[in-house]
Design an enzyme around this catalytic site. Sequence first.
Site, PDB file in Angstrom:
ATOM      1  N   GLU A  93       0.815  -1.214   0.000  1.00  0.00           N
ATOM      2  CA  GLU A  93       0.000   0.000   0.000  1.00  0.00           C
ATOM      3  C   GLU A  93       0.853   1.271   0.000  1.00  0.00           C
ATOM      4  O   GLU A  93       0.746   2.123   0.881  1.00  0.00           O
ATOM      5  CB  GLU A  93      -0.963   0.005   1.188  1.00  0.00           C
ATOM      6  CG  GLU A  93      -2.056  -1.041   1.081  1.00  0.00           C
ATOM      7  CD  GLU A  93      -3.063  -0.975   2.207  1.00  0.00           C
ATOM      8  OE1 GLU A  93      -2.803  -0.265   3.210  1.00  0.00           O
ATOM      9  OE2 GLU A  93      -4.099  -1.635   2.108  1.00  0.00           O
ATOM     10  N   GLU A 114      -5.661  -8.043  -0.039  1.00  0.00           N
ATOM     11  CA  GLU A 114      -6.342  -7.833   1.250  1.00  0.00           C
ATOM     12  C   GLU A 114      -7.807  -7.527   0.989  1.00  0.00           C
ATOM     13  O   GLU A 114      -8.148  -6.805   0.057  1.00  0.00           O
ATOM     14  CB  GLU A 114      -5.740  -6.671   2.056  1.00  0.00           C
ATOM     15  CG  GLU A 114      -4.417  -6.953   2.716  1.00  0.00           C
ATOM     16  CD  GLU A 114      -3.928  -5.785   3.570  1.00  0.00           C
ATOM     17  OE1 GLU A 114      -4.773  -4.971   4.011  1.00  0.00           O
ATOM     18  OE2 GLU A 114      -2.724  -5.683   3.782  1.00  0.00           O
TER      19      GLU A 114
END
EC number: 3.2.1.21
Length: 503
Positions: A165, A373
Site C-alpha cells: 500500500e 487484502e
Amino acid sequence: MAFPVGFGWAAATAAYQVEGGWDADGKGPCVWDTFTHQGGERVFKNQTGDVACGSYTLWEEDLKCIKQLGLTHYRFSLSWSRLLPDGTTGFINQKGIDYYNKIIDDLLKNGVTPIVTLYHFDLPQALEDRGGWLSESIIESFDKYAQFCFSTFGDRVKQWITINEANVLSVMAYELGMFPPGIPHFGTGGYQAAHNLIKAHARSWHSYDSLFRKQQKGMVSLSLFAVWLEPADPNSVSDQEAAKRAIKFHLDFFAKPIFIDGDYPEVVKSQIASMSQKQGYPSSRLPEFAEEEKKMIKGTADFFAVQYYTTRLIKYQENKKGELGILQDAEIEFFPDPSWKNVDWIYVVPWGVRKLLKYIKDTYNNPVIYITENGFPQSDPAPLDDTQRWEHFRQTFQELFKDSFREDSIMIFKNCPRREPCWNIQVIRGILELKQAIQLDKVNLQVYCAWSLLDNFEWNQGYSSRFGLFHVDFEDPARPRVPYTSAKEYAKIIRNNGLEAHL
C-alpha cells in the site's frame, strides 16, 4: 458457483502487526517501535506491537490456523529490521533469516504457497533517521534489501510484493503524519515519498528481473489500496469529473507509471501544477520523473495486487482558499452514502469490488489480479460467532436483494436467517461479486486474500479493531488462537472452491 481450477484462497498478516519480539534475537528498532513507545495517544490507549500475537515464538500456532483453514496461499511480510537491524547489509541477523526460512519451509511442506511482502510499513528506524522515504537515498537502500531477500529466500518464494500500500504509506506517514515518523508535510511530503516509493519499487523489480528471474522464475509486484469511488450526484458533471479525478489521484497515481508509461496521470500533474502556481510556488510541488526514470519505471509489475475494503461517494469541492493538501489539489470531498451500513471505517458496499476489478481490467490491459487484502472488522470485545459483525452484513444483504441479485444469491440469503450466526454475509456477497467479475466481466482474478489470519495490532487503532479469522486473547500471555465462525465458513468456501457450502 465454483471458482476456476487453481484459484488461490489466502489469508494475510504483516510482521509488525503479529510478530512481537520487537527487540528479540538481534532485531533492530523499526519506526513503529519508536512511534508507539513515544506515547501521546497517537495509537489507541498507547498500545504497541511489542508482543502483538507473539508470532515470533508462536509460528507453530499460526501454522495450525493456516492448516485448519485449508489455505492454498499465505501472505506474510518480512521485518526489514529483523533481517538487517540497521537497514543495511553491513550486519545481517542470522536468527531473522532462520525464522523466515522456517515459515517458508513449513508452508511449502504443507502445500501452501507463500506470498511474501518485503516491506509493510515497518521501516528500520536507522533509515528513517536518514530521511526515510523523503530521502532519495532510500531507493538504493531498498534495492539492496530486496536483492538480499531475493537471494536468501527466492529459491522457494515465487510471489513477491515489494511495498505494501505505497499510496496509503505516502499519505498517512509523510502527508498527514498519522503514521511514523508522525510529522505532517501537507501538500509536499506525500508526493515526495510517493516519488521515491515508485522508483524504489521499480529498481527492485529490475534487480529481480536481471539477477534472479531466469533461475528463480518468480513474479514481483507492489500492492495498492483502492477505494471504489462514485460521483455523489450521478447527474452532476462536476461530480462525475471529480470522481474520475479522485481515482487518478488515489489509484492511478501509482498504477499508471508502473503499468502504462512511467509517468503520473496528466490530470494529476495539471491539477498540482495549477494549484502550486496559485500558491506562489516557483514550480509544481509534484516532482517530475526524468525520461530515463520513466523508461525504468514502465512495466515493472508482473501482476496487479489490489486491496479493497470499501467505497465512497465523491463530490467536487473547489479549493477556493488555496489550501495545501492532496484532497485540496484534487478538489474533491469524499463521504459515504448515509444509507450504507458500516463497521468502523468500512462501509458495506460489496458491489464496489466488482466495479473496481472491471476498472483495473479496462484501464490496465486485463492484467492478472490478486486481491491481496479484503476484510471486515468487529470491535473489541469480539464474540466468536461474529454476531455483531454478521448483523451489519445481514441487514445490508437484505437491502441489496430487493432488486433480486440472482437466484443463487437469494438462496444464500434464505439459508442465513437472522437467528443463525451465518458468517459475515459481506464476504459471501463480496465473493459472489468476484465470481461475477470473473464470469461476466472476464476479469483475470487469480488470488483472493482475506485480511487477516489473526486479530492483530491494527496500526493507530491498536487492538480495538479485530479483523481476524481467528480470535487472539491479548490479555493471555499464551495468546491462544480460537476460530471465529468466519474461519469455519471460510474453510468451507476454500474446501469447495466456491460457495456450494452456502447454497
